[in-house]
Design an enzyme around this catalytic site. Structure first.
Site, PDB file in Angstrom:
ATOM      1  N   ASP A  95      42.855  23.796  34.637  1.00 41.34           N
ATOM      2  CA  ASP A  95      43.828  23.934  33.511  1.00 41.34           C
ATOM      3  C   ASP A  95      44.796  22.535  33.886  1.00 41.34           C
ATOM      4  O   ASP A  95      44.275  21.905  34.829  1.00 41.34           O
ATOM      5  CB  ASP A  95      44.899  25.088  33.798  1.00 41.34           C
ATOM      6  CG  ASP A  95      45.563  24.979  35.177  1.00 41.34           C
ATOM      7  OD1 ASP A  95      45.499  24.243  35.950  1.00 41.34           O
ATOM      8  OD2 ASP A  95      46.067  26.287  35.550  1.00 41.34           O
ATOM      9  N   ASP A 269      41.506  34.036  30.156  1.00 42.97           N
ATOM     10  CA  ASP A 269      41.630  33.944  31.677  1.00 42.97           C
ATOM     11  C   ASP A 269      42.842  34.707  32.029  1.00 42.97           C
ATOM     12  O   ASP A 269      43.732  34.593  31.392  1.00 42.97           O
ATOM     13  CB  ASP A 269      41.314  32.439  32.332  1.00 42.97           C
ATOM     14  CG  ASP A 269      42.886  31.666  32.186  1.00 42.97           C
ATOM     15  OD1 ASP A 269      43.580  31.678  33.026  1.00 42.97           O
ATOM     16  OD2 ASP A 269      43.197  31.409  31.029  1.00 42.97           O
ATOM     17  N   CYS A 307      32.003  53.401  36.529  1.00 48.45           N
ATOM     18  CA  CYS A 307      31.859  52.166  36.821  1.00 48.45           C
ATOM     19  C   CYS A 307      30.765  51.978  37.895  1.00 48.45           C
ATOM     20  O   CYS A 307      30.589  52.973  38.819  1.00 48.45           O
ATOM     21  CB  CYS A 307      33.373  51.755  37.561  1.00 48.45           C
ATOM     22  SG  CYS A 307      33.331  50.021  38.069  1.00 48.45           S
ATOM     23  N   CYS A 309      30.325  49.331  39.935  1.00 50.93           N
ATOM     24  CA  CYS A 309      30.683  48.083  40.850  1.00 50.93           C
ATOM     25  C   CYS A 309      30.543  48.601  42.262  1.00 50.93           C
ATOM     26  O   CYS A 309      30.341  49.953  42.658  1.00 50.93           O
ATOM     27  CB  CYS A 309      32.064  47.580  40.708  1.00 50.93           C
ATOM     28  SG  CYS A 309      33.356  48.610  41.462  1.00 50.93           S
ATOM     29  N   CYS A 312      33.068  51.169  43.588  1.00 51.44           N
ATOM     30  CA  CYS A 312      32.996  52.753  43.071  1.00 51.44           C
ATOM     31  C   CYS A 312      31.756  53.281  43.770  1.00 51.44           C
ATOM     32  O   CYS A 312      31.807  54.521  43.867  1.00 51.44           O
ATOM     33  CB  CYS A 312      33.021  52.501  41.577  1.00 51.44           C
ATOM     34  SG  CYS A 312      34.824  52.089  40.809  1.00 51.44           S
ATOM     35  N   HIS A 338      36.426  45.579  42.170  1.00 52.04           N
ATOM     36  CA  HIS A 338      36.513  46.492  41.172  1.00 52.04           C
ATOM     37  C   HIS A 338      37.135  46.046  39.662  1.00 52.04           C
ATOM     38  O   HIS A 338      36.648  46.132  38.714  1.00 52.04           O
ATOM     39  CB  HIS A 338      36.950  47.714  41.511  1.00 52.04           C
ATOM     40  CG  HIS A 338      37.326  48.927  40.391  1.00 52.04           C
ATOM     41  ND1 HIS A 338      36.297  49.502  39.755  1.00 52.04           N
ATOM     42  CD2 HIS A 338      38.503  49.185  39.586  1.00 52.04           C
ATOM     43  CE1 HIS A 338      36.993  50.153  38.732  1.00 52.04           C
ATOM     44  NE2 HIS A 338      38.236  49.796  38.501  1.00 52.04           N
TER      45      HIS A 338
END
Length: 375
Positions: A95, A269, A307, A309, A312, A338
Site C-alpha cells: 500500500d 485485504d 474445516c 486446515c 482443525c 485457521h
C-alpha cells in the site's frame, strides 16, 4: 508493457461476479482472492512456509508507512527487495501509506505537496509526497504498488470530500509520472470520493483516463454501515474497466468479502483474521467462535468440524483456549492459520460457484448458515 496483466475467465450468469487471473512477475493469482496482510514484512506469527503450505496464500501485502519507518527502505533495497528480505517468492502488494497517515489524525498535516506527519514510534517528523512514496515503493520492490492517496473518514462533508478526491487525483498523476520501474512493478490508482456517488464517478473517470494497469476502491469500511458501503461499492465497481484488476481495500470479514465479489471486485485485504486470532476468536462455517470463553474449556472438538486446515485436523478448542489463556504464542499461530485458511477456502468455493453460475445461491446459503441477517 505492464508488469501485471488481468485475464477475465468467467462472469457468473446469476450475479455478474467475476472469475479471473492476474499475472505478475512472481506468479499467477487466481481471483477473486483474499490477501493476508504482512504489515511489517511478516504476517504476524506465521512463517512464509506456513502461508504457503498451511494457508495457500497466493499474494500478501506489506505496509509502506511501517517499512519506511523501520527498518527503512534502504535496508530492504540492500537485501534485494522485500521478496528476498522476507523469503517470500510469491506476489507482494504494497500500500502507499495513505491510510496509515490518515489514521494519525492530529499528528499529520495535509498540503498539496504531500503529508507532514510525526512517527507513531518516536515522534520524529517526516513528509510523504507522491514522488517520495513512489521511490519508497520501488525500493521495496513489490509486484503491485499503490498510488499515494488521502483516505477520508466517515462522516465527512461534501466540500471536504470533493477537495480531497481532487487532490488524490492530482497525486495519482504525480505518482504515475514518478513511477519508473514499470516492467517489474504495476502501479494501481485508488478511487476516492467518500459516500458521494458523483464524486466517485468523477474519481473513476479521471483515473481511468490515466490508464493505470489496475484500480482500487479506497475510502470504504471507514466507519459507515454495511448498507452504505454496499451502495457505494455497487455503484462504483461497475464503472471500472472490465479488463483490469479491481481491488477493494481493507475488508476481510466473510460478509464483506462476499459483498465485494458480488459487486465485481477481484482482490480484498484486511488485518482482521490475524487480529481477531490474537483476541482468541475464530471464523467458523457457523459463525464466529470466541474460543477464549469458558464454555470451551472442556470442548475437545475442532474449531470447525467442516474445516480441513492444519489447526482443525490436529487441535481442539479446549487446547487452543488453554494456549490463549496462558498467553502462549502457539495459540495465536494456530488461530491465525485457521482464520486465514477459512477465508482462503471461502474464496476457493466462491471461484467454483462463479464458474458454475451459482454464486448468488451460494452466498444466500452461506449467510443463512453463518448467521448473517443483513443480506
Amino acid at each position: 508493457m505492464n508488469a501485471v496483466r488481468y485475464e477475465l475467465l468467467h462472469e457468473c450468469k446469476q450475479t455478474g461476479a467475476r472469475r479471473g487471473r492476474i499475472y505478475t512477475p512472481h506468479g499467477v493469482i487466481e481471483t477473486p482472492v483474499f490477501m493476508p496482510v504482512g504489515t511489517q514484512a511478516t504476517v504476524k506469527s506465521l512463517t512464509p512456509e506456513d502461508l504457503k503450505e498451511k494457508v495457500n496464500a497466493e499474494i500478501i501485502l506489506a505496509n509502506t508507512y511501517h517499512l519506511y519507518l523501520r527498518p527503512g527502505q534502504d535496508i530492504v533495497k540492500m537485501a534485494g527487495g522485500l521478496h528476498k528480505f522476507m523469503n517470500w517468492d510469491r506476489p507482494i502488494l504494497t500500500d502507499s501509506g495513505g491510510f496509515q497517515v490518515f489514521s494519525l489524525g492530529a499528528l499529520r498535516k495535509i498540503t498539496e505537496e504531500g503529508v507532514e506527519f510525526k512517527s507513531h514510534l518516536d515522534g520524529s517528523k517526516h513528509i510523504f509526497t507522491p514522488e517520495s512514496v513512489m521511490k519508497t515503493e520501488e525500493d521495496l520492490g513489490a509486484d503491485i504498488i499503490m498510488a499515494f492517496d488521502e483516505c477520508v473518514g466517515y462522516p465527512a462533508t461534501y466540500e471536504y470530500t470533493k477537495q480531497s478526491m481532487e487532490r488524490t487525483t492530482r497525486w495519482a498523476l504525480r505518482c504515475k509520472n514518478a513511477h519508473k520501474n514499470v516492467e517489474e512493478q504495476s502501479l494501481f490508482g485508488i478511487v476516492q470520493g467518500g459516500m458521494y456517488k458523483d464524486l466517485r464517478e468523477k474519481s473513476v473517470k479521471d483515473l481511468v483516463e490515466m490508464d493505470f494497469p489496475g484500480y482500487a476502491v479506497g475510502g470504504l469500511s471507514v466507519g459507515e454501515d454495511i448498507e452504505t458501503m454496499k451502495d457505494i461499492l455497487n455503484f462504483t465497481t461497475p464503472l471500472l474497466p472490465k479488463d483490469k484488476p479491481r481491488y477493494l481495500m481493507g475488508v476481510g470479514s466473510p460478509d464483506y468479502l462476499l459483498e465485494a465479489v458480488l459487486a465485481g471486485i477481484d482482490m480484498c485485504d484486511c488485518v482482521l483474521p490475524t487480529r481477531i486470532a490474537r483476541n482468541g476468536t475464530a471464523f467458523t462455517s457457523k459463525g464466529k467462535v470466541v474460543v477464549r470463553n469458558a464454555t470451551y474449556e472442556k470442548d475437545f472438538t475442532p474449531l470447525d468440524d467442516e474445516c480441513d486446515c492444519y489447526t482443525c485436523k490436529n487441535y481442539t478448542r479446549a487446547y487452543i483456549r488453554h494456549l490463549i489463556k496462558a498467553n502462549e504464542i502457539l495459540g495465536v499461530k494456530l488461530l491465525s492459520i485457521h482464520n486465514l485458511k477459512f477465508l482462503t477456502n471461502l474464496m476457493k468455493s466462491v471461484k467454483i460457484e462463479i464458474e458454475n453460475d451459482n454464486f448468488g445461491t451460494f452466498k444466500e446459503e452461506f449467510y443463512k448458515k453463518y448467521g448473517y441477517t443483513n443480506e
